[in-house]
Scaffold this motif. Sequence first.
Motif, short mmCIF file in Angstrom:
data_model
loop_
_atom_site.label_atom_id
_atom_site.label_comp_id
_atom_site.label_asym_id
_atom_site.label_seq_id
_atom_site.Cartn_x
_atom_site.Cartn_y
_atom_site.Cartn_z
N LEU A 162 99.58 51.26 4.86
CA LEU A 162 98.91 50.11 5.47
C LEU A 162 98.98 50.17 6.99
N ALA A 163 100.10 50.65 7.54
CA ALA A 163 100.21 50.78 9.00
C ALA A 163 99.18 51.77 9.53
N THR A 164 99.02 52.89 8.82
CA THR A 164 98.03 53.89 9.23
C THR A 164 96.62 53.33 9.11
N ALA A 165 96.34 52.68 7.99
CA ALA A 165 95.00 52.11 7.78
C ALA A 165 94.68 51.06 8.84
N ASP A 166 95.65 50.21 9.13
CA ASP A 166 95.44 49.16 10.13
C ASP A 166 95.12 49.77 11.49
N ARG A 167 95.87 50.78 11.88
CA ARG A 167 95.69 51.41 13.18
C ARG A 167 94.31 52.08 13.28
N LEU A 168 93.92 52.80 12.23
CA LEU A 168 92.65 53.51 12.27
C LEU A 168 91.46 52.56 12.24
N ILE A 169 91.54 51.49 11.43
CA ILE A 169 90.44 50.53 11.37
C ILE A 169 90.29 49.80 12.70
N ARG A 170 91.41 49.43 13.30
CA ARG A 170 91.34 48.74 14.59
C ARG A 170 90.74 49.65 15.66
N ALA A 171 91.10 50.94 15.64
CA ALA A 171 90.53 51.87 16.60
C ALA A 171 89.05 52.09 16.33
N ALA A 172 88.68 52.19 15.05
CA ALA A 172 87.28 52.46 14.69
C ALA A 172 86.37 51.32 15.11
N THR A 173 86.90 50.11 15.15
CA THR A 173 86.08 48.95 15.49
C THR A 173 86.28 48.50 16.93
N CYS A 174 86.77 49.41 17.78
CA CYS A 174 86.95 49.05 19.18
C CYS A 174 85.59 48.84 19.84
N ASP A 175 85.61 48.15 20.95
CA ASP A 175 84.41 47.80 21.70
C ASP A 175 84.40 48.57 23.00
N ILE A 176 83.40 49.45 23.20
CA ILE A 176 83.28 50.22 24.43
C ILE A 176 82.16 49.62 25.26
N GLN A 177 82.48 49.21 26.48
CA GLN A 177 81.51 48.53 27.33
C GLN A 177 81.59 49.01 28.78
N VAL A 178 80.47 48.89 29.47
CA VAL A 178 80.43 49.13 30.91
C VAL A 178 81.00 47.91 31.61
N VAL A 179 81.90 48.12 32.56
CA VAL A 179 82.47 47.01 33.33
C VAL A 179 82.36 47.33 34.81
N ASP A 180 82.55 46.31 35.63
CA ASP A 180 82.59 46.50 37.07
C ASP A 180 83.82 47.36 37.40
N ALA A 181 83.60 48.46 38.09
CA ALA A 181 84.70 49.38 38.40
C ALA A 181 85.75 48.75 39.31
N GLY A 182 85.44 47.62 39.92
CA GLY A 182 86.42 46.93 40.75
C GLY A 182 87.08 45.76 40.06
N SER A 183 86.81 45.59 38.76
CA SER A 183 87.35 44.45 38.02
C SER A 183 88.84 44.62 37.76
N ASP A 184 89.48 43.52 37.37
CA ASP A 184 90.91 43.56 37.04
C ASP A 184 91.17 44.52 35.89
#
Length: 309
Positions: free
Chosen positions: A129-151
């Motif tokens: 379950l720990a492996t499954a949780d980690r992989l599912i959370r990584a698979a559903t990550c959100d990749i977005q463009v952000v302001d390069a000067g943001s926090d």
Amino acid sequence: MSDTEVLRRFNRSWSRRIGVLEESYLGQGRSLGASRLLFEIGYAGSGVLDLRRRLGLDSGYLSRLLRALEDEALVDVRPDPDDQRRRVVVPTAKGRRAIERLEQRSEERARSLVAPLGASQRRRLEEALATADRLIRAATCDIQVVDAGSDEARSAVGRYADELAERFPAGFERGDVAGEVRAMNPPDGRFLVARVEGAVAACGGVRRLSRTRAEIKRMWVDGAWRGCGLGGRMLTALEDAARDLGYREVYLDTNGTLIEAIAMYDRAGYRRIERYNDNPYAEAWFAKRLTTPSGPAAAPGRGSGSPAR
């Protein structure tokens, strides 16, 4: 049985056993959605924007759930004292008692599920379950463009620099890394972050080398998420960003210490080239033609995500 069939079968089995289908989740008189939201708010409260990011909810549905909790006198929604433009959710005394009951009932349900298993079976279940949780959370990550000067960008690059300082034999001199990253904004560049449940887990930027060539820089994946494919996904996203900006080829360099990153670039179709810059930490140089749009099938997917120079 395919991987998707295994996942769907597990979802059906798990949802039935933990009470997802119950109208009153864990006998508390509210749905699973409302109960999960109350749990995420927690004893200390949370920002509304943070809740949206962590739970992946649209603003309308989240507002309806929050109104229902307010109607039960479980939470107060108020302006953030540190930023009046934002709102925070704080549990009332009644809400804290409800959270405590949820914790107790959840623990009881979990104990009843694993009670029939022996010690070795429990360890196997815990690891799986720990492996499954980690992989599912990584698979559903959100990749977005952000302001390069943001926090977010500054924090991620700071963590990247800290790791290089630890891993490079002679250390790493930050110089004006933050200033360099701030330049990775449109029209000539982009800076991307990958978020797992609202927390930044990876980053990387694209900057101009010439009219047709871009450079991928400051790519990094948090050590806790390596081995989950985030490195490969971020690399593909950066290539897509370079392509969208009109570049036809990408360059990058790395230090020889970062053997995981070098292996990832080899798998992703990068070719070794001669030195093209004066980076004192670079020991290997790569290039790749951006010939066709990339998609799920083209993503490297298994990169470790070590920091790249």
